[in-house]
Design a protein around this motif. Sequence first.
Motif, short mmCIF file in Angstrom:
data_model
loop_
_atom_site.label_atom_id
_atom_site.label_comp_id
_atom_site.label_asym_id
_atom_site.label_seq_id
_atom_site.Cartn_x
_atom_site.Cartn_y
_atom_site.Cartn_z
N LYS A 291 0.84 -1.21 0.00
CA LYS A 291 0.00 0.00 0.00
C LYS A 291 0.87 1.25 0.00
N GLU A 292 1.53 1.48 -1.12
CA GLU A 292 2.36 2.67 -1.21
C GLU A 292 2.06 3.39 -2.52
N GLU A 293 2.32 4.67 -2.52
CA GLU A 293 2.01 5.49 -3.69
C GLU A 293 2.92 5.13 -4.85
N VAL A 294 2.36 5.10 -6.04
CA VAL A 294 3.15 4.83 -7.23
C VAL A 294 4.19 5.94 -7.40
N ASP A 295 5.40 5.55 -7.86
CA ASP A 295 6.46 6.54 -8.05
C ASP A 295 5.98 7.72 -8.89
N LYS A 296 6.31 8.89 -8.40
CA LYS A 296 5.99 10.11 -9.14
C LYS A 296 7.28 10.90 -9.31
N PRO A 297 7.38 11.70 -10.37
CA PRO A 297 8.60 12.49 -10.55
C PRO A 297 8.78 13.48 -9.42
N ARG A 314 13.81 27.94 -27.08
CA ARG A 314 14.77 28.93 -27.64
C ARG A 314 15.77 28.25 -28.58
N LYS A 315 15.48 26.94 -28.89
CA LYS A 315 16.28 26.16 -29.85
C LYS A 315 17.72 25.94 -29.40
N ASP A 316 17.92 25.87 -28.09
CA ASP A 316 19.23 25.54 -27.52
C ASP A 316 19.26 24.03 -27.30
N PHE A 317 19.52 23.29 -28.38
CA PHE A 317 19.39 21.84 -28.30
C PHE A 317 20.54 21.17 -27.55
N GLY A 318 21.66 21.86 -27.44
CA GLY A 318 22.75 21.33 -26.62
C GLY A 318 22.33 21.27 -25.16
N ALA A 319 21.75 22.38 -24.68
CA ALA A 319 21.26 22.42 -23.29
C ALA A 319 20.13 21.42 -23.10
N SER A 320 19.28 21.30 -24.11
CA SER A 320 18.16 20.36 -24.04
C SER A 320 18.67 18.93 -23.84
N ASP A 321 19.72 18.55 -24.59
CA ASP A 321 20.27 17.20 -24.47
C ASP A 321 20.91 16.98 -23.10
N ARG A 322 21.61 17.99 -22.59
CA ARG A 322 22.24 17.85 -21.27
C ARG A 322 21.17 17.67 -20.18
N LEU A 323 20.08 18.42 -20.31
CA LEU A 323 19.00 18.30 -19.32
C LEU A 323 18.32 16.94 -19.42
N ARG A 324 18.19 16.41 -20.65
CA ARG A 324 17.63 15.07 -20.81
C ARG A 324 18.49 14.04 -20.08
N ASP A 325 19.83 14.19 -20.20
CA ASP A 325 20.73 13.26 -19.52
C ASP A 325 20.61 13.37 -18.01
N GLN A 326 20.43 14.58 -17.50
CA GLN A 326 20.28 14.75 -16.05
C GLN A 326 18.98 14.10 -15.56
N ILE A 327 17.94 14.25 -16.35
CA ILE A 327 16.66 13.63 -16.00
C ILE A 327 16.79 12.11 -16.03
N SER A 328 17.52 11.60 -17.04
CA SER A 328 17.73 10.15 -17.15
C SER A 328 18.48 9.61 -15.95
N LEU A 330 18.27 10.55 -13.04
CA LEU A 330 17.35 10.51 -11.90
C LEU A 330 16.25 9.46 -12.07
N GLY A 331 16.39 8.64 -13.13
CA GLY A 331 15.47 7.51 -13.28
C GLY A 331 14.28 7.73 -14.19
N TRP A 332 14.33 8.78 -15.03
CA TRP A 332 13.19 9.07 -15.91
C TRP A 332 13.67 9.27 -17.34
N THR A 333 12.86 8.82 -18.28
CA THR A 333 13.12 9.03 -19.70
C THR A 333 12.17 10.10 -20.22
N VAL A 334 12.69 11.00 -21.05
CA VAL A 334 11.85 12.03 -21.67
C VAL A 334 11.57 11.63 -23.11
N GLN A 335 10.29 11.64 -23.47
CA GLN A 335 9.90 11.39 -24.85
C GLN A 335 9.22 12.63 -25.39
N ASP A 336 9.65 13.05 -26.58
CA ASP A 336 9.06 14.22 -27.21
C ASP A 336 7.95 13.81 -28.15
#
Length: 346
Positions: A291-297, A314-328, A330-336
């Motif tokens: 009886k525990e809450e499902v994982d949430k971000p 702002r089309k800064d795709f380098g920063a976007s990729d780095r942030l995706r890696d940081q999110i990954s 932490l255990g999460w995948t980003v899908q666009d």
Amino acid sequence: MTIGRIGFLGSGETSLAGGRIFESLARLGPSPLRIVVMETTAGFELNSQQVAGRVLEFLQTRLQNYKPTLDLIPARKKGTEFSPDNPEILKPLLTANMIFMGPGSPSYAVRQLKDTLAWDIIRARHRLGATLIFASAATISVGAWALPVYEVYKVGEDVHTKRGLDLFADYGMNLSFVPHWNNADGGIDLDTSRCFFGIERFEQWRGLLPPENIVVGLDEHSDFILDFDAPCCEVSGVSSVSVLKQNEMKIYPAGAKFSFGELGQFQPPASIEQGIRPDAWEMAVNAANVKEEVDKPSVEVLGLLDQRKSARDRKDFGASDRLRDQISALGWTVQDSKEGQILVKK
């Protein structure tokens, strides 16, 4: 025993008709909604994650009112790190209350799931109330006999039989399923009905099956739901479902309901865990009792996601990729997707 519903789609899991059956089953099922999409049927494809991911994106949007938690299960091939016997990648299955399998190869799906931990957990979750939904190749694979579509239609092998996963043997029923029943891609020159087999080859195949086997044919963009509590079957979508028994065929149009008796004599297992390997049953039951809450971000993940959106704007795709890696990390995948960013728990 609270047995979950089962939904079958003849085709078009991401179509309007497919969306309606998902929504119907979400409305009838337990809450909160925890959905798992299996990659196994397309596991031989190099882009199996994208194939399954498209369905996941569709469900995220279509069922957004139910605030679902969604996971991909990369159970692609036995003997690899992505094996259907790897308990680590199967963890989301243990608490899933809606499980979907779809496009790919029926024969491959049977080879990779037969007698595995993943298949036993899926069966256990169903007996504990989870909804199962099958489309296209998965619809074929879960029957007693799997139509060898690619082997005959693409490779040119003689018509032959292959055993399926035989899900309904659990309930004393001998059923096989054929989606794309009314397919007409071949036009006037080639009969591609009966899931590209054509009527002549389909009848050859059916003649090789035991006489007690019942075949269910699903027209494209049509579906039906089996409700074990009612018990009854309900057809929806744009066309019909056909039930073939020996020399008899009955056609049920969209909106029709028919009894379980049309599919054979339903016999529940003598005990709820009968036929399921003990370790799989224990894993499913223990997870269901937690009886525990499902994982949430976390707030951190959501903050990074917001920063990534700004970077993309702002089309800064380098920063976007780095942030995706940081999110990954932490255990999460980003899908666009067209609707924006989707977070999926790894």
